[in-house]
Design a protein around this motif. Structure first.
Motif, PDB file in Angstrom:
ATOM      1  N   THR A 157      11.366 -38.634   7.173  1.00  0.00           N
ATOM      2  CA  THR A 157      10.900 -39.977   7.505  1.00  0.00           C
ATOM      3  C   THR A 157       9.382 -39.921   7.588  1.00  0.00           C
ATOM      4  N   VAL A 158       8.730 -40.879   6.933  1.00  0.00           N
ATOM      5  CA  VAL A 158       7.283 -40.932   6.889  1.00  0.00           C
ATOM      6  C   VAL A 158       6.803 -41.994   7.891  1.00  0.00           C
ATOM      7  N   PHE A 159       5.792 -41.635   8.673  1.00  0.00           N
ATOM      8  CA  PHE A 159       5.203 -42.513   9.678  1.00  0.00           C
ATOM      9  C   PHE A 159       3.698 -42.604   9.476  1.00  0.00           C
ATOM     10  N   TYR A 160       3.108 -43.699   9.973  1.00  0.00           N
ATOM     11  CA  TYR A 160       1.662 -43.810  10.029  1.00  0.00           C
ATOM     12  C   TYR A 160       1.271 -44.469  11.338  1.00  0.00           C
ATOM     13  N   LYS A 161       0.005 -44.274  11.696  1.00  0.00           N
ATOM     14  CA  LYS A 161      -0.540 -44.924  12.893  1.00  0.00           C
ATOM     15  C   LYS A 161      -1.969 -45.321  12.586  1.00  0.00           C
ATOM     16  N   THR A 162      -2.262 -46.595  12.787  1.00  0.00           N
ATOM     17  CA  THR A 162      -3.632 -47.091  12.650  1.00  0.00           C
ATOM     18  C   THR A 162      -4.294 -46.976  14.013  1.00  0.00           C
ATOM     19  N   ILE A 163      -5.480 -46.365  14.042  1.00  0.00           N
ATOM     20  CA  ILE A 163      -6.173 -46.163  15.329  1.00  0.00           C
ATOM     21  C   ILE A 163      -7.576 -46.761  15.272  1.00  0.00           C
ATOM     22  N   ALA A 172      -6.302 -38.790   8.339  1.00  0.00           N
ATOM     23  CA  ALA A 172      -5.939 -37.394   8.553  1.00  0.00           C
ATOM     24  C   ALA A 172      -4.424 -37.270   8.455  1.00  0.00           C
ATOM     25  N   ASP A 173      -3.969 -36.109   8.034  1.00  0.00           N
ATOM     26  CA  ASP A 173      -2.543 -35.799   7.989  1.00  0.00           C
ATOM     27  C   ASP A 173      -2.183 -34.966   9.209  1.00  0.00           C
ATOM     28  N   VAL A 174      -1.162 -35.377   9.934  1.00  0.00           N
ATOM     29  CA  VAL A 174      -0.701 -34.654  11.114  1.00  0.00           C
ATOM     30  C   VAL A 174       0.312 -33.608  10.669  1.00  0.00           C
ATOM     31  N   ALA A 175       0.188 -32.401  11.234  1.00  0.00           N
ATOM     32  CA  ALA A 175       1.075 -31.310  10.825  1.00  0.00           C
ATOM     33  C   ALA A 175       1.482 -30.435  12.011  1.00  0.00           C
ATOM     34  N   GLY A 193     -13.729 -40.161  13.901  1.00  0.00           N
ATOM     35  CA  GLY A 193     -13.957 -41.246  12.951  1.00  0.00           C
ATOM     36  C   GLY A 193     -12.774 -41.594  12.074  1.00  0.00           C
ATOM     37  N   LYS A 194     -11.615 -41.050  12.366  1.00  0.00           N
ATOM     38  CA  LYS A 194     -10.420 -41.363  11.572  1.00  0.00           C
ATOM     39  C   LYS A 194      -9.803 -42.663  12.080  1.00  0.00           C
ATOM     40  N   GLU A 210       6.141 -43.371  20.590  1.00  0.00           N
ATOM     41  CA  GLU A 210       4.689 -43.291  20.741  1.00  0.00           C
ATOM     42  C   GLU A 210       3.946 -44.340  19.913  1.00  0.00           C
ATOM     43  N   GLY A 211       4.690 -45.270  19.291  1.00  0.00           N
ATOM     44  CA  GLY A 211       4.046 -46.382  18.599  1.00  0.00           C
ATOM     45  C   GLY A 211       3.688 -46.144  17.148  1.00  0.00           C
ATOM     46  N   TRP A 212       4.214 -45.098  16.552  1.00  0.00           N
ATOM     47  CA  TRP A 212       3.990 -44.854  15.129  1.00  0.00           C
ATOM     48  C   TRP A 212       4.883 -45.797  14.332  1.00  0.00           C
ATOM     49  N   THR A 213       4.447 -46.190  13.150  1.00  0.00           N
ATOM     50  CA  THR A 213       5.195 -47.105  12.294  1.00  0.00           C
ATOM     51  C   THR A 213       5.901 -46.323  11.191  1.00  0.00           C
ATOM     52  N   GLU A 214       7.218 -46.493  11.136  1.00  0.00           N
ATOM     53  CA  GLU A 214       7.984 -45.866  10.057  1.00  0.00           C
ATOM     54  C   GLU A 214       7.737 -46.640   8.770  1.00  0.00           C
TER      55      GLU A 214
END
Length: 174
Positions: A168-174, A92-95, A124-125, A145-149
């Motif tokens: 800056t682009v971030f992602y988080k694996t959950i 999912a994309d956070v906005a 389910g994401k 909050e633990g997001w990865t740049e």
């Protein structure tokens, strides 16, 4: 504004919620937030933005969260875009993480992001992606909050006053 708040998922953007969201978006843009809009930015344009999104929320294409103060007013929001291409059902994309300027520094942004992660996991994401203004307060929030740049793009967008800004682009694996 009080530091007491609650976070909830909403499936319908009622007229009261739309009014509060428009107020928040207008205040954020007026205070320099690079969230897709340029100055001058009217309250009517802010209202129109959220009204256009109401269908996406109602049909389940977005997980939509709000933070309410102790008087029930919406003081913050964030959402996740779920309707991505068929080869990306896992993400999912956070906005639009927005907190009214008068309600900042009370943990609302962090609480919204934590609840959004939980809601996305329940949907389910397993991967979330977002971008934010380089050097801004939200960039520091996501890192805490633990997001990865994963990268910076200079000159990606414009600030509301027309000045170029990086993202800056971030992602988080959950």
């Amino acid at each position: 504004m009080s530091s007491h708040f609650t976070v909830e998922r909403v499936a319908h953007l009622s007229s009261n919620i739309l009014e509060d969201l428009a107020h928040i978006l207008h205040a954020c843009v007026e205070n320099g937030a690079s969230v897709s809009f340029m100055l001058p930015f009217s309250p009517a344009r802010a209202q129109g933005f959220w009204q256009a999104m109401a269908g996406e929320v109602a049909n389940g294409n977005r997980i939509f969260l709000v933070a309410r103060d102790e008087d029930g007013r919406v003081v913050g929001t964030v959402h996740a875009i779920l309707n991505l291409p068929e080869n990306q059902p896992h993400r999912a994309d956070v906005a639009k993480l927005l907190v009214h300027p008068a309600a900042r520094k009370g943990g609302i942004g962090a609480a919204l992001m934590r609840e959004l992660v939980k809601s996305c996991a329940a949907a389910g994401k397993t991967l979330l992606v977002l971008d934010t203004v380089t050097g801004g307060a939200a960039e520091r929030l996501y890192a805490r909050e633990g997001w990865t740049e994963c990268g910076k793009i200079p000159g990606f967008a414009l600030m509301p006053d027309g000045e170029l800004c990086g993202t800056t682009v971030f992602y988080k694996t959950i």
